[in-house]
Scaffold this active site. Structure first.
Site, PDB file in Angstrom:
ATOM      1  N   SER A 176      24.919   1.871  49.778  1.00 55.29           N
ATOM      2  CA  SER A 176      25.192   0.442  49.800  1.00 55.29           C
ATOM      3  C   SER A 176      24.234  -0.188  50.807  1.00 55.29           C
ATOM      4  O   SER A 176      23.043   0.149  50.814  1.00 55.29           O
ATOM      5  CB  SER A 176      26.664   0.225  50.151  1.00 55.29           C
ATOM      6  OG  SER A 176      26.978  -1.134  50.247  1.00 55.29           O
ATOM      7  N   TYR A 190      22.715 -10.002  45.482  1.00 54.24           N
ATOM      8  CA  TYR A 190      22.376  -8.689  46.041  1.00 54.24           C
ATOM      9  C   TYR A 190      23.566  -8.167  46.860  1.00 54.24           C
ATOM     10  O   TYR A 190      24.033  -7.042  46.661  1.00 54.24           O
ATOM     11  CB  TYR A 190      21.127  -8.779  46.915  1.00 54.24           C
ATOM     12  CG  TYR A 190      20.840  -7.530  47.708  1.00 54.24           C
ATOM     13  CD1 TYR A 190      20.282  -6.417  47.081  1.00 54.24           C
ATOM     14  CD2 TYR A 190      21.134  -7.452  49.067  1.00 54.24           C
ATOM     15  CE1 TYR A 190      20.023  -5.259  47.800  1.00 54.24           C
ATOM     16  CE2 TYR A 190      20.880  -6.300  49.787  1.00 54.24           C
ATOM     17  CZ  TYR A 190      20.323  -5.211  49.152  1.00 54.24           C
ATOM     18  OH  TYR A 190      20.084  -4.067  49.862  1.00 54.24           O
ATOM     19  N   LYS A 194      26.185  -4.878  46.396  1.00 55.06           N
ATOM     20  CA  LYS A 194      26.391  -3.869  47.438  1.00 55.06           C
ATOM     21  C   LYS A 194      27.855  -3.803  47.882  1.00 55.06           C
ATOM     22  O   LYS A 194      28.361  -2.746  48.227  1.00 55.06           O
ATOM     23  CB  LYS A 194      25.478  -4.155  48.635  1.00 55.06           C
ATOM     24  CG  LYS A 194      23.993  -3.975  48.313  1.00 55.06           C
ATOM     25  CD  LYS A 194      23.680  -2.527  47.932  1.00 55.06           C
ATOM     26  CE  LYS A 194      22.191  -2.253  47.803  1.00 55.06           C
ATOM     27  NZ  LYS A 194      21.920  -0.852  47.446  1.00 55.06           N
TER      28      LYS A 194
END
Ligand SMILES: *[C@@H]1O[C@H](CO)[C@@H](O)[C@H](O)[C@H]1NC(C)=O
Length: 338
Positions: A176, A190, A194
């Site tokens: 991650s 983004y 994650k």
């Protein structure tokens, strides 16, 4: 006020890192061995993934690297050949285009298992970053981020995990980011991808422990990789100022830390005092080491809540300053055109 906070923070961190080191040295955990075992690394052609593949090869594992670019992949295999530890050690690569479907992942991983053996460790490292203020990231890019970052790891893990549970052993690494600890300007989709990985890792770690499978959640900060160079191009300047303070970690150091934590069965893997602190504050409900480490965390999390207050004050001042500059620039341009 900010300076005092900063000094307080560094003194505190220094003291506790020392205590942590002492605790770790005293409480030596047993590490699993991957010598002679099959390790699959996705995104293994460059960056942290490549470094992890090399680390695994150095530990005597049979390594399969998966990525898109065949040229880079064969380079990765050639690199592992150089550091081969045992004559019977197997290295291979498979090119897999992301954005395919689950069946394709299933087929490729099945073939890999047939030729090298059952997968003992799956290291999910494939990922990409596109930054930008929310409305500046295209809808197509947002989907791509979610597919590559989340579904890439999901699809591979989905295939491997039930088999590992059945075998009663296995290691899964999910890569991650520190961006999964709190939302930061310019990271929109983004960060969302994650966060999704973090949530998946937390869940499967809890589900799989009983079956002898350990899950490690890697939370790297900015790392000096080709992917990071690419990411810099799309980063708004606010993001650069805000997240640039942490400096860059070398991918070799990150990979070493991730593999060490994975082999020890640690759930969390971070590098550096800053990441340690952010992870502790941002993920206070995550399982992290033994009782004494948690006791230490408990004693620092309270006061450090003030640090996060200071941090947000600082971030907001950066954002305001940039917005003001933009307005001035715009005004100047308009004056010029009149
Ligand atoms: C994962 O599988 C889904 C379902 O088949 C598919 O839509 C997606 O593109 C796959 N993603 C990757 C990165 O393999």
């Amino acid at each position: 006020m900010e300076l005092t906070l900063e000094i307080m923070f560094y003194v505190g961190v220094a003291v506790f890192v020392h205590i942590l080191v002492i605790l770790f040295v005293m409480g030596k955990q047993k590490s699993k061995s991957i010598c002679g075992r099959h390790v699959v690394v996705t995104g293994g052609s460059k960056g942290i993934g490549l470094c992890l593949a090399v680390e695994c090869a150095m530990k005597g594992a049979d390594v399969t690297v998966i990525a898109r670019d065949e040229k880079m992949l064969s380079g990765a295999v050639a690199l592992m050949e150089v550091i081969r530890q045992r004559p019977e050690q197997k290295f291979q690569f498979r090119s897999l285009d992301i954005g395919g479907d689950y069946e394709q992942v299933e087929r490729v991983l099945g073939e890999i298992e047939e030729s090298v053996g059952p997968i003992y460790a799956l290291i999910n490292c494939a990922g990409m970053a596109i930054c930008g203020v929310f409305e500046e990231v295209s809808v197509a890019d947002a989907r791509k981020l979610m597919n590559v970052n989340f579904f890439g790891s999901y699809n591979c893990t989905r295939y491997v995990l039930p088999k590992m549970k059945k075998a009663g052993e296995g290691i899964i690494v999910i890569t991650s980011s520190q961006a999964a600890m709190f939302g930061i300007f310019g990271y929109g989709p983004y960060a969302a991808s994650k966060y999704a990985l973090r949530a998946m890792a937390e869940t499967i770690a809890m589900e799989s422990r009983e079956f002898g499978v350990s899950v490690t959640l890697a939370l790297p900060c900015d790392t000096n990789t080709p992917g990071f160079e690419e990411e810099e191009k799309s980063k708004p300047r606010e993001t650069k100022i805000i997240s640039g303070g942490g400096g860059l970690v070398e991918p070799e150091a990150m990979a070493k830390a991730i593999l060490k934590d994975a082999l020890k069965g640690n759930f969390i893997s971070t590098v550096g005092a800053e990441s340690w602190l952010i992870t502790m504050l941002g993920g206070a409900l995550m399982p992290w080491d033994g009782f004494f480490t948690n006791l230490l965390h408990a004693s620092v999390i309270g006061p450090l809540r003030l640090f996060s207050y200071g941090l947000h004050k600082y971030f907001n001042s950066v954002i305001s300053k940039c917005a003001k500059e933009d307005r001035q620039q715009k005004a100047l341009k308009e004056e010029g055109s009149n």
